[in-house]
Every structure is written in structure tokens, then in C-alpha cells.
Scaffold this active site. Structure first.
Site, PDB file in Angstrom:
ATOM      1  N   TRP A  10      -8.800 -59.921  57.908  1.00 25.02           N
ATOM      2  CA  TRP A  10      -9.732 -60.394  56.879  1.00 25.02           C
ATOM      3  C   TRP A  10     -10.171 -61.824  57.178  1.00 25.02           C
ATOM      4  O   TRP A  10     -11.316 -62.194  56.947  1.00 25.02           O
ATOM      5  CB  TRP A  10      -9.059 -60.319  55.498  1.00 25.02           C
ATOM      6  CG  TRP A  10      -9.887 -60.935  54.411  1.00 25.02           C
ATOM      7  CD1 TRP A  10     -10.872 -60.326  53.686  1.00 25.02           C
ATOM      8  CD2 TRP A  10      -9.814 -62.285  53.936  1.00 25.02           C
ATOM      9  NE1 TRP A  10     -11.419 -61.211  52.803  1.00 25.02           N
ATOM     10  CE2 TRP A  10     -10.791 -62.422  52.933  1.00 25.02           C
ATOM     11  CE3 TRP A  10      -9.031 -63.387  54.254  1.00 25.02           C
ATOM     12  CZ2 TRP A  10     -10.997 -63.621  52.246  1.00 25.02           C
ATOM     13  CZ3 TRP A  10      -9.236 -64.573  53.589  1.00 25.02           C
ATOM     14  CH2 TRP A  10     -10.205 -64.677  52.584  1.00 25.02           C
ATOM     15  N   HIS A  11      -9.232 -62.615  57.747  1.00 25.53           N
ATOM     16  CA  HIS A  11      -9.552 -64.023  58.021  1.00 25.53           C
ATOM     17  C   HIS A  11     -10.606 -64.175  59.107  1.00 25.53           C
ATOM     18  O   HIS A  11     -11.389 -65.119  59.095  1.00 25.53           O
ATOM     19  CB  HIS A  11      -8.299 -64.804  58.429  1.00 25.53           C
ATOM     20  CG  HIS A  11      -7.425 -65.162  57.266  1.00 25.53           C
ATOM     21  ND1 HIS A  11      -6.495 -64.295  56.772  1.00 25.53           N
ATOM     22  CD2 HIS A  11      -7.380 -66.274  56.509  1.00 25.53           C
ATOM     23  CE1 HIS A  11      -5.887 -64.879  55.745  1.00 25.53           C
ATOM     24  NE2 HIS A  11      -6.405 -66.069  55.557  1.00 25.53           N
ATOM     25  N   GLY A  12     -10.608 -63.292  60.077  1.00 26.14           N
ATOM     26  CA  GLY A  12     -11.590 -63.462  61.149  1.00 26.14           C
ATOM     27  C   GLY A  12     -11.618 -62.293  62.088  1.00 26.14           C
ATOM     28  O   GLY A  12     -10.626 -61.549  62.217  1.00 26.14           O
ATOM     29  N   PHE A  70     -14.195 -67.955  57.268  1.00 24.78           N
ATOM     30  CA  PHE A  70     -13.638 -66.627  57.018  1.00 24.78           C
ATOM     31  C   PHE A  70     -14.532 -65.839  56.082  1.00 24.78           C
ATOM     32  O   PHE A  70     -14.244 -64.740  55.725  1.00 24.78           O
ATOM     33  CB  PHE A  70     -12.219 -66.719  56.452  1.00 24.78           C
ATOM     34  CG  PHE A  70     -11.316 -67.596  57.294  1.00 24.78           C
ATOM     35  CD1 PHE A  70     -11.388 -67.524  58.686  1.00 24.78           C
ATOM     36  CD2 PHE A  70     -10.434 -68.471  56.726  1.00 24.78           C
ATOM     37  CE1 PHE A  70     -10.593 -68.334  59.467  1.00 24.78           C
ATOM     38  CE2 PHE A  70      -9.618 -69.283  57.506  1.00 24.78           C
ATOM     39  CZ  PHE A  70      -9.698 -69.207  58.870  1.00 24.78           C
TER      40      PHE A  70
END
Lengths: 469, 331
Positions: free
Chosen positions: A328-330, A469
């Protein structure tokens, strides 16, 4: 638009002034939506199309879930969730997909890699998902008093406000639909909790502008290949500094969001609760980015079965949640590795907790805090150095360059700027030992000093780390 | 609580402002960006009456201030270009006698964020009225300076004569082989960068800017000297540097302007291929100072110009001797 820009301050000031004017009383949500659209599209007006698309999709599907035929509620909810996830996947993961699965020079691969990442998409698609899931869960519908007996237009306005609310659209806190929507009602100036807003704003801007924005110029040297010329002590100091920076940056952002939302009469959830005093990894995830971890717990871990389906399944669930949380962050494999590292730590901790009984005393507590902090800090390297080889090289340099010398030009400012964060955490630990009257007496002096530092010692303005993000 | 907080902040701010106005410090910047802002603000608010101004990039930041002529200000910025300095001279409407323009990074434009930050109307005025708002007066910058000032003294007091373990200048020398790796890595990148001439559109864009400044300074009666900082010999005759020289000679005809170039860069040593090291930087600074002094004392442009075309092929093996030879020859 950055929270520390003049444009943002002007937007908040003008919106605030108009918001509480008596003729606007019944149009407050519309005004906030308008302000949010200006905020979101300030740098890239085209992005407004995507936000509008997200709002329309979520409004229609959630309205159908909420008021459509009972038989098809699940189908409507699933369609909405899928549309949100597809939008997120298309914009966020296409470049990774193009890079990983298409040969270099392939036109499809090239097209996928060229797709830009719209700012805040990870956050507002999650808001859409909470809206749909909360609409579907029958026990939550009762809470939507605001929505009852209202027209589709009224419903659309509320949904649009929930998804686009500008203090939280770019980087959270990820507020749940069942927490936010019931708050949508006419707001009055007299109801503002000025002290709460003021404290959140002063502390938030201090963390962002004084700590994070100054530390970034020291932690810059973590970049490849510069770290290779530094000694172990300098590298450790930089890693420590980056841990402090990422906390200050994101906690600062969250506090500003909370403060600004408070000015418009909305309460956003706390996103950080002194994470670096955590004695375990599970505790860390109840203190760091709380809105994301509760989202993942509520909307992913529990539906997967949580810890109710046996030990092995619990470990697997933890790994799934954390790896997806990492992704989800990247859109890079290093984020998956980061998620895996945290998932593994949670699983191992859970396994050991059942096997080993650790005695409780101050030394053990301090060691546990140090261990969790060190592990978390090393894992942050994957955020700073997205190329996994560079992470390995950094750690190798750290081991190879062990000696007593260090670069004072880097270490000293890191020590100075980290000091307030260390004190901030220590004061929390000692909170029960200081008298309340003493704290009340000191409060204006402390906030006065923070405000003085914001005015005189802010670093060069930089985008919030979590914006990527 | 809010009122009390604001009173305390106001008191602190006014007191601090009084303190920094009364006592002048020479500060140790925390990092490059801060160093750039301090350099710019010192010029903007205090020293824009200097008669000689040097504008350049990080290459010229290496020039040693103490060896530069009196009444000279080095308005060079790490990671930026000569255009940043030129923009500042213009925006402050200052009137130096001579502007020395470093040409090495002439294809790099001024940093927009940097300029906007310096000249944003409200901020600019406030910083002028309240010195406490200037970068060099940041409390942490002063604390940093105080520690750097007192640390050697404390150390000597505690353990007299012991070797310093604290390395306070840039990259530490803890592992020289690693340092060499970086040097090689940086040089390889630079060689690749320098092997290609810039795109025609960039050349045209920068040419327009240079012509603009040439005319602006001419109108104001300000003299221009152009100079090229010595760099690694592997880069000195690269396609990029040839493009730089061609552009400079196109805009500033050699028979009208002085353009100083060191023909044999092998006499100078650099840290990474482009930045002079601690041995060569003072030598080149002294050389540049000597040229400026000669220029001011009336030496003809034609004679100075010879430096860039007819440097004798001496057999000396050090930068110092090389510069001395050039100057002797010049006499």
C-alpha cells in the site's frame, strides 16, 4: 498544496471566515467540498477528474448498498470495493507491473510505466472502501442518522465531503465512514475547541517545519553512494535521525490535519501515540499510523479470520496483512520486503510470547524498547533506499566501517533536532509522575517556545514523506 | 492558554531579535542548503555594496574567502549555478564594479525555489526588519556554531595534544578505500555527463540569459570577467566543456571580455573530479585574486586575455608553480 505554504494558510483563513457566516449555515458541507477541490487541484487541476470519478463511483454504489434492493446489497458493495481497488491498482501498481513483467522497450510496458501516481489516491480509495463496507454492515447503518430520510443530493454531498475533506485527503488520518459521516451537521463557532486545535497546530507545525524539515538535510546523506564514505557511528546517527524525521513528518502532518479539521468542527482520529516507546511490535502498530493499522485490522485482518482460525492461520494472516500494508505504501518490491519484515516480526513475537516468559523490570523494558526501535529504524531504510541492493550495501558499510570517528557536521545537528522528540517520548513515559498543576503552568511556556522555534528555526520547505504513498 | 502562549512567543522573539542584532556571529552552517541561504541573505541584507562579486556554483564555493581581495563577495552556491548569483545582483539592484562569472555550470539555470524563497515580498521585508528571521540567526545554527567553536577548546583542555578523533570536515577519512570508490564513482558519472554536448534548446536558452545579463551589466557600467574553475583533466576537454567555451566566446567576444581558463588542469587536484581539494583551492584562489588585482590596476584586457590562449607549456608539476609561472609570464 503544502500545509506549510502561504496558499494553504490563505485557503484555510478564507474558508474559515465564510464557513461560519450565518447565510452559509446550511451550505457548510458544499463550501468545504469547494475548498477541498481547490486544495486538491491546486498543483494539478487534471487530478480533479480522478477525485470526482472516485466520489461518483462511491456515492452511487454505497447509495445502492444503503437503499437498494436487499438481495443485491452484497453485489453492489463488492462492485464498489473492486472499482476502488482497480483504480488504485491501475494508477499505483501499473508502473511496477510494466517494469516487472514486460521486457524493456515493450510499448505496453512503457505505457504502464508512464502512468503517473495521483497524490493521495491510496488514502481516498481507502475512504471509499470504508464507506462501502460500513454501508454494507447492517449494524452501522443505524449510525447514519445524518443520511436517513434525506435526498440523493444530500447523500451525495455528504459522501463527497467525506472523501474529499481537505485536511485529510492527501495523507490521512484514514477516517472511517462511521466515524466521520455522523459528524456532518451544522457547525457553530462557539463549539470550536480552540485549545485543542491550537495545540495540535503548534505541535504539528513544530514537528514538520522545525524537526523533519531540518533533519532531512542531514539524512540526505543516507542516499547512495554517499553513505559509503561515512563511519558506523555516523551511519547509525543518520538512521536514528531518519526514524525521528519520518515520525516528525507524518505525526506533524496528522496533527495539522487534526487541528485544521477541528477549526471546521470535525474530529479526526489520533494517528500517532508515542510509537517509539513501544515494547513490542504489536504495540508499535497500535501506536504508529493508527488509522491505517486499524483500517487493515478491521477491513482485512478480521475478514481473513484474524486469530480465530488457529495459530498457523494467524501467522499467515499477519504476513498477508503486513505485506499488503507494505505494498500500500508504494509500488516497489522494497515496500513488500518492508511489510514482510514487520509481518515476520509480529509472527515471531506472537510465537515467542507463548513460549518464553520474560521477567518485567526497568532494564528489560528499556532493552525491549531499544530492540523494537532499532528493528523499526533499520526497516525504514527500505523507505529511504528503495533499491534493495543499496540497503544491503548500507548495512555492509555499517559493519565494515566500525571505528570511533564520526562526522560531527552530520551527527551534531541530528542530535540537536532529535532531542525534542526523545524528550517528548520521555515526558509521556513520566506522565504519571508529574503533577497536573505543574503541567498546566508550564504548558503556555512550552507551546510559546515551540511557536518561537517555528518562527525562527524552520527548515526549507519540503513535501511530506507520506505524500508519495 | 492561547493568549499566554502568544505573549511568551512575542517576548521570546523580541528578546532574541535584540540579542542577534546586538551581537554579530560568524556561523557554522548545518548543511549546504543553509549555507546557500546564509550566503545569499548576507549579501542581500548586509553586503550588497561590495565592489567585486563572484558568482558561481559549488566549484567556486571552494574559493578561500580569506585569500580573495578585500571588498570581494563570493556569491556562489553549492548545487546551483552562476545564474543564482546574477539574479540576486539584479534583484537587489546592487552596483559592484566587477562581476566574476564562473562558466563551468553555465548550462544550469537558477533554482526557482531558492530565488522565490529569498525574494518573497512578505518574508523579504520581515527578514529585513527582524534579523532573528534570517537563516544565520536560527537558534540551532548558533548552537551548532557554539559547539564547533568550543569543542576543540574543551578537548584540548581535557586531553592536551591528543589526536582529534572528531572529523569535522565533510566525509570522514575513516576508510580511505571507500572514499576512493566514491571518487571513482562520481568521476565516472561526471565523465558520462560531460561526454555529451547539451541540447540545442538549452544552449539557446542560456545564451539568451547571458546576453540579457551582458546588456544589463553594460548598462549599469559593471565590468565582467569570466573564469573557468580547474577540473579533472579527463573532464576539462570534454564535449560539454567545449560547448561551454563556445557559448561564452559567442556571447562575450574574446577581444572585449576576459575569459580565464587554466589550460593544464593536471596541475590541480580535485575531490571528485570537479571540486578542488584543500591543497588546490587556496592556490587557485590566490591566482584569481592576483588576476583581479591586476585587472583593477589597469592591466589591459588584451594582455589578460592571453591567459586563455597562450599559456606556456612549462614542466612544473604543481598547481602552485603552474600559477606562478602564468603570472610571471604575464608580467
Amino acid at each position: 498544496m503544502l500545509f506549510n505554504s502561504y496558499q494553504f494558510i490563505a485557503l484555510v483563513a478564507v474558508s474559515f471566515f465564510i464557513y461560519y457566516l450565518p447565510p452559509i449555515k446550511n451550505r457548510q458541507p458544499v463550501l468545504l467540498i469547494l475548498a477541498s477541490f481547490i486544495f486538491y487541484s491546486a498543483n494539478h487541476p487534471k487530478l480533479l477528474l480522478l477525485l470526482t470519478f472516485s466520489i461518483i463511483i462511491n456515492t452511487i454504489t454505497s447509495y445502492l448498498v444503503f437503499s437498494g434492493s436487499f438481495k443485491y446489497r452484497k453485489a453492489y458493495a463488492a462492485t464498489g470495493v473492486c472499482l476502488n481497488l482497480l483504480t488504485l491498482a491501475f494508477f499505483k501498481y501499473s508502473p511496477l507491473f510494466g517494469k516487472s513483467f514486460f521486457p524493456q522497450g515493450n510499448s505496453v510496458g512503457h505505457f504502464l510505466m508512464m502512468i503517473p501516481l495521483p497524490i493521495g489516491i491510496s488514502f481516498f480509495t481507502f475512504l471509499g472502501i470504508t464507506l462501502l463496507v460500513d454501508s454494507f454492515r447492517s449494524d452501522r447503518i443505524a449510525e447514519y442518522k445524518v443520511l436517513n430520510n434525506k435526498s440523493i443530493m444530500h447523500y451525495s454531498i455528504n459522501t463527497a465531503l467525506f472523501i474529499s475533506f481537505f485536511p485529510q485527503i492527501l495523507a490521512g488520518p484514514i477516517v472511517k465512514a462511521h466515524d466521520f459521516i455522523p459528524q456532518i451537521k451544522t457547525k457553530y463557532l462557539k463549539d470550536i475547541d480552540w485549545d485543542h486545535c491550537f495545540k495540535a497546530l503548534v505541535l504539528g507545525y513544530f514537528l514538520k517545519m522545525v524537526i523533519a524539515d531540518n533533519l532531512k538535510d542531514m539524512t540526505f546523506w543516507i542516499a547512495y553512494p554517499y553513505f559509503q564514505g561515512q563511519t558506523a557511528i555516523t551511519l547509525i546517527a543518520m538512521l536514528f535521525g531518519y526514524s525521528i524525521q519520518i515520525f516528525s513528518d507524518f505525526a506533524g502532518y496528522s496533527l495539522i490535519a487534526i487541528g485544521v479539521a477541528g477549526l471546521f468542527g470535525y474530529r479526526l482520529p489520533e494517528n500517532f501515540n508515542f510509537p517509539y516507546i513501544s515494547q513490542s511490535f504489536s504495540e508499535f502498530w497500535t501506536r504508529w499510523h493508527i488509522s491505517l493499522s486499524t483500517f487493515l485490522k478491521e477491513y482485512l485482518y478480521f475478514p481473513l479470520g484474524g486469530n480465530q482460525k488457529g495459530k498457523k492461520r494467524t501467522y499467515i494472516n499477519l504476513m498477508i496483512v503486513m505485506v499488503l500494508g507494505g505494498f500500500w505504501h508504494g509500488a516497489a518490491w522494497s515496500y513488500a520486503v518492508w511489510g514482510f519484515a514487520h509481518g515476520a516480526a509480529l509472527a515471531v513475537e506472537r510465537f515467542l510470547r507463548d513460549k518464553i516468559k520474560v521477567p518485567r523490570n526497568n532494564v528489560i523494558t528499556a532493552l525491549k524498547v531499544a530492540m523494537v526501535f532499532s528493528y523499526v529504524s533499520v526497516a525504514w531504510l527500505l523507505f529511504k533506499l528503495p533499491d534493495f541492493n543499496h540497503v544491503v550495501s548500507f548495512l555492509a558499510t555499517l559493519v565494515n566501517n566500525i571505528n570511533t570517528s564520526f562526522n560531527l557536521h552530520i551527527v551534531l545537528p541530528i542530535a540537536i533536532y532529535s532531542f525534542p522528540i526523545v524528550v517528548y517520548h520521555l515526558l509521556y513515559l513520566l506522565r504519571n509522575r508529574t503533577s497536573i498543576s505543574y503541567k498546566k503552568l508550564l504548558e503556555p511556556a512550552v507551546y510559546g517556545f515551540l511557536l518561537f522555534m517555528i518562527i525562527t528555526n524552520s527548515g526549507s520547505s519540503n513535501a511530506f514523506i507520506y505524500f508519495q504513498f | 492558554m492561547i493568549k499566554k502562549t502568544i505573549y511568551i512567543t512575542t517576548l521570546l522573539f523580541l528578546g532574541y531579535n535584540l540579542f542577534v542584532s546586538a551581537i554579530k556571529f560568524s556561523v557554522t552552517p548545518g548543511h549546504q542548503w543553509q549555507d546557500n541561504i546564509i550566503t545569499a541573505e548576507n549579501y542581500i541584507y548586509e553586503q550588497n555594496d561590495k565592489k567585486i562579486v563572484i558568482v558561481g556554483s559549488s566549484l567556486s564555493v571552494r574559493l578561500v574567502d580569506d585569500l580573495l581581495p578585500k571588498n570581494c563577495y563570493n556569491l556562489s552556491f553549492g548545487g546551483q549555478s552562476a545564474f543564482d548569483g546574477l539574479d540576486i545582483i539584479k534583484k537587489t539592484d546592487s552596483q559592484p564594479g566587477i562581476v566574476l562569472i564562473e562558466t563551468n555550470e553555465i548550462f544550469r539555470s537558477a533554482a526557482e525555489d531558492f530565488q522565490n524563497g529569498l525574494f518573497m515580498p512578505i518574508r523579504y521585508t520581515l527578514k529585513k526588519i527582524f534579523p532573528a528571521l534570517q537563516e544565520k540567526n536560527q537558534p540551532v545554527c548558533l548552537l551548532n556554531t557554539a559547539v564547533f567553536w568550543s569543542l576543540p577548546k574543551i578537548k584540548d583542555l581535557l586531553v592536551p595534544g591528543t589526536e582529534k578523533k572528531i572529523i569535522a570536515n565533510g566525509n570522514s577519512k575513516a576508510n580511505p578505500s571507500v572514499g576512493n570508490d566514491i571518487k571513482k564513482f562520481m568521476l565516472d558519472i561526471l565523465i558520462a555527463d560531460h561526454s555529451k554536448p547539451p541540447h540545442d534548446s538549452i544552449v539557446e536558452e542560456q545564451k539568451k540569459k547571458l546576453i540579457h545579463y551582458k546588456e544589463y551589466f553594460k548598462e549599469k557600467g559593471i565590468e565582467i570577467i569570466l573564469y573557468e574553475m580547474p577540473i579533472d583533466e579527463k573532464l576539462a576537454n570534454s564535449k560539454l566543456m567545449e560547448s561551454v567555451r563556445k557559448l561564452i566566446c559567442d556571447v562575450f567576444p574574446p577581444n572585449q571580455y576576459v575569459f580565464l581558463q587554466i589550460q593544464d588542469c593536471s596541475k590541480f587536484s580535485t575531490e571528485d573530479g570537479i571540486h578542488l581539494d584543500q591543497t588546490s583551492a587556496p592556490i587557485y584562489t590566490s591566482f584569481l585574486t592576483d588576476i583581479i588585482n591586476r585587472y583593477r590596476s589597469g592591466t589591459t584586457k588584451k594582455s589578460l586575455q592571453k591567459l586563455c590562449t597562450e599559456i606556456p607549456n612549462d614542466n612544473k608539476n604543481s598547481a602552485l608553480q603552474h600559477c606562478q609561472t602564468i603570472l610571471q609570464w604575464f608580467k
